[in-house]
Design a protein around this motif. Structure first.
Motif, PDB file in Angstrom:
ATOM      1  N   THR A  49     -53.531  -5.720  36.871  1.00  0.00           N
ATOM      2  CA  THR A  49     -53.232  -6.374  35.593  1.00  0.00           C
ATOM      3  C   THR A  49     -53.066  -5.412  34.428  1.00  0.00           C
ATOM      4  O   THR A  49     -52.665  -5.828  33.340  1.00  0.00           O
ATOM      5  N   SER A  50     -53.373  -4.136  34.635  1.00  0.00           N
ATOM      6  CA  SER A  50     -53.165  -3.163  33.559  1.00  0.00           C
ATOM      7  C   SER A  50     -51.670  -3.049  33.251  1.00  0.00           C
ATOM      8  O   SER A  50     -50.824  -3.229  34.132  1.00  0.00           O
ATOM      9  N   TYR A  63     -45.137  -6.402  37.710  1.00  0.00           N
ATOM     10  CA  TYR A  63     -43.683  -6.585  37.723  1.00  0.00           C
ATOM     11  C   TYR A  63     -43.025  -5.671  36.695  1.00  0.00           C
ATOM     12  O   TYR A  63     -43.550  -5.475  35.594  1.00  0.00           O
ATOM     13  N   ILE A  64     -41.862  -5.140  37.052  1.00  0.00           N
ATOM     14  CA  ILE A  64     -41.107  -4.291  36.128  1.00  0.00           C
ATOM     15  C   ILE A  64     -40.361  -5.175  35.141  1.00  0.00           C
ATOM     16  O   ILE A  64     -39.552  -6.025  35.535  1.00  0.00           O
ATOM     17  N   ASP A  65     -40.635  -4.996  33.860  1.00  0.00           N
ATOM     18  CA  ASP A  65     -40.015  -5.820  32.819  1.00  0.00           C
ATOM     19  C   ASP A  65     -38.784  -5.100  32.259  1.00  0.00           C
ATOM     20  O   ASP A  65     -38.854  -4.423  31.234  1.00  0.00           O
ATOM     21  N   VAL A  66     -37.664  -5.246  32.945  1.00  0.00           N
ATOM     22  CA  VAL A  66     -36.447  -4.544  32.523  1.00  0.00           C
ATOM     23  C   VAL A  66     -35.903  -5.093  31.209  1.00  0.00           C
ATOM     24  O   VAL A  66     -35.136  -4.412  30.522  1.00  0.00           O
ATOM     25  N   SER A  67     -36.321  -6.298  30.825  1.00  0.00           N
ATOM     26  CA  SER A  67     -35.806  -6.898  29.593  1.00  0.00           C
ATOM     27  C   SER A  67     -36.281  -6.147  28.356  1.00  0.00           C
ATOM     28  O   SER A  67     -35.675  -6.257  27.290  1.00  0.00           O
ATOM     29  N   THR A  99     -61.212   0.199  21.633  1.00  0.00           N
ATOM     30  CA  THR A  99     -61.852  -0.582  22.701  1.00  0.00           C
ATOM     31  C   THR A  99     -61.383  -0.051  24.045  1.00  0.00           C
ATOM     32  O   THR A  99     -60.314   0.554  24.157  1.00  0.00           O
ATOM     33  N   GLN A 100     -62.161  -0.309  25.078  1.00  0.00           N
ATOM     34  CA  GLN A 100     -61.845   0.211  26.405  1.00  0.00           C
ATOM     35  C   GLN A 100     -60.646  -0.506  27.006  1.00  0.00           C
ATOM     36  O   GLN A 100     -60.497  -1.711  26.898  1.00  0.00           O
ATOM     37  N   ASN A 101     -59.771   0.260  27.642  1.00  0.00           N
ATOM     38  CA  ASN A 101     -58.606  -0.317  28.309  1.00  0.00           C
ATOM     39  C   ASN A 101     -59.015  -1.153  29.513  1.00  0.00           C
ATOM     40  O   ASN A 101     -60.121  -1.033  30.031  1.00  0.00           O
ATOM     41  N   GLN A 102     -58.100  -1.985  29.960  1.00  0.00           N
ATOM     42  CA  GLN A 102     -58.327  -2.704  31.203  1.00  0.00           C
ATOM     43  C   GLN A 102     -58.447  -1.700  32.346  1.00  0.00           C
ATOM     44  O   GLN A 102     -57.828  -0.642  32.317  1.00  0.00           O
ATOM     45  N   ASP A 103     -59.245  -2.035  33.333  1.00  0.00           N
ATOM     46  CA  ASP A 103     -59.415  -1.106  34.449  1.00  0.00           C
ATOM     47  C   ASP A 103     -59.034  -1.733  35.784  1.00  0.00           C
ATOM     48  O   ASP A 103     -59.450  -1.284  36.832  1.00  0.00           O
ATOM     49  N   ASP A 104     -58.200  -2.781  35.732  1.00  0.00           N
ATOM     50  CA  ASP A 104     -57.749  -3.427  36.958  1.00  0.00           C
ATOM     51  C   ASP A 104     -56.371  -2.885  37.326  1.00  0.00           C
ATOM     52  O   ASP A 104     -55.450  -2.890  36.507  1.00  0.00           O
ATOM     53  N   ILE A 105     -56.240  -2.435  38.546  1.00  0.00           N
ATOM     54  CA  ILE A 105     -55.003  -1.790  38.971  1.00  0.00           C
ATOM     55  C   ILE A 105     -53.811  -2.744  38.934  1.00  0.00           C
ATOM     56  O   ILE A 105     -52.664  -2.322  38.737  1.00  0.00           O
TER      57      ILE A 105
END
Length: 220
Positions: free
Chosen positions: A33-34, A65-69, A25-31
């Motif tokens: 929320t991708s 957001y960077i998910d460092v967890s 399926t096609q990936n999200q194309d929103d800068i």
């Protein structure tokens, strides 16, 4: 009669087919929320045929957001080693790291990245090193879309006769420009985090000032 079998599909391991199935399926194309996976590799050198990956580090960017967890870092068994590159990556041949085989590293990496958009600085090198490892396992190349933070940062620069439009910016230059701490520079996980911060700041500028979309980034 061998020609009858020429088009027979190659049988791939389950971990590859599971990864590959994510791209039906096609990936999200929103800068905004991708999902992005920012990665870096530390290697024994720059020769794709001879050199090997020593470590892969990565971090996810989810909803901006960077998910460092969920940061990712693995060390690979060192069947080939070049002592001359230790001064760059700091990884010794018999360091007390838990290591995995190249195939195990690929399995873990594919499960981590899934169908995310991959981001790296001078991405051609890192992605090629991974693709060469895939080739050694008789697997196809990565299917993910790829962004290069060097090209993205270059797009933020003003057009001027005093600035070379084709200048290749180092990760150190991006870190200096954005005042990013370099304490963990030249570790795979550290460089991935630095790259992730620079990536977010660069696209924030491009979206705000030039109305960039994800499609614009992928065309750079």
């Amino acid at each position: 009669m061998k020609w009858l079998f020429k088009n027979k599909d190659k049988s791939y391991p389950e971990y590859w087919t599971t990864y590959e199935s994510l791209f039906t399926t096609q990936n999200q194309d929103d800068i905004h929320t991708s999902t992005y996976v920012v990665l870096d590799t530390e290697t024994t050198g720059f020769n794709y045929d001879k050199d090997r990956m020593l470590c892969i580090g990565a971090v996810k960017i989810i909803d901006g957001y960077i998910d460092v967890s969920t940061a990712f870092e693995i060390y690979l068994k060192q069947d080939y080693f070049d002592k001359n590159t230790v001064k760059i990556h700091g990884i010794l041949k018999n360091d007390k790291f838990e290591t995995v085989s190249e195939e195990e590293a690929i399995i873990l990496l594919l499960d981590y990245i899934k169908d995310s958009i991959l981001v790296a600085h001078h991405a051609f090198f890192d992605i090629n090193m991974i693709n060469v490892a895939l080739s050694r396992l008789e697997l196809p190349k990565l299917k993910n879309e790829v962004l290069d933070t060097m090209l993205i940062f270059r797009a933020t620069r003003i057009k001027s006769n005093l600035i070379d439009p084709n200048k290749k910016y180092s990760l150190d230059e991006l870190a200096e420009f954005y005042d990013i701490d370099l304490s963990d520079r030249h570790t795979a996980s550290g460089d991935a985090l630095i790259t992730a911060i620079a990536f977010l700041r660069s696209i924030h500028f491009l979206v705000k000032t030039k109305a960039f979309t994800l499609k614009d980034l992928l065309k750079l």
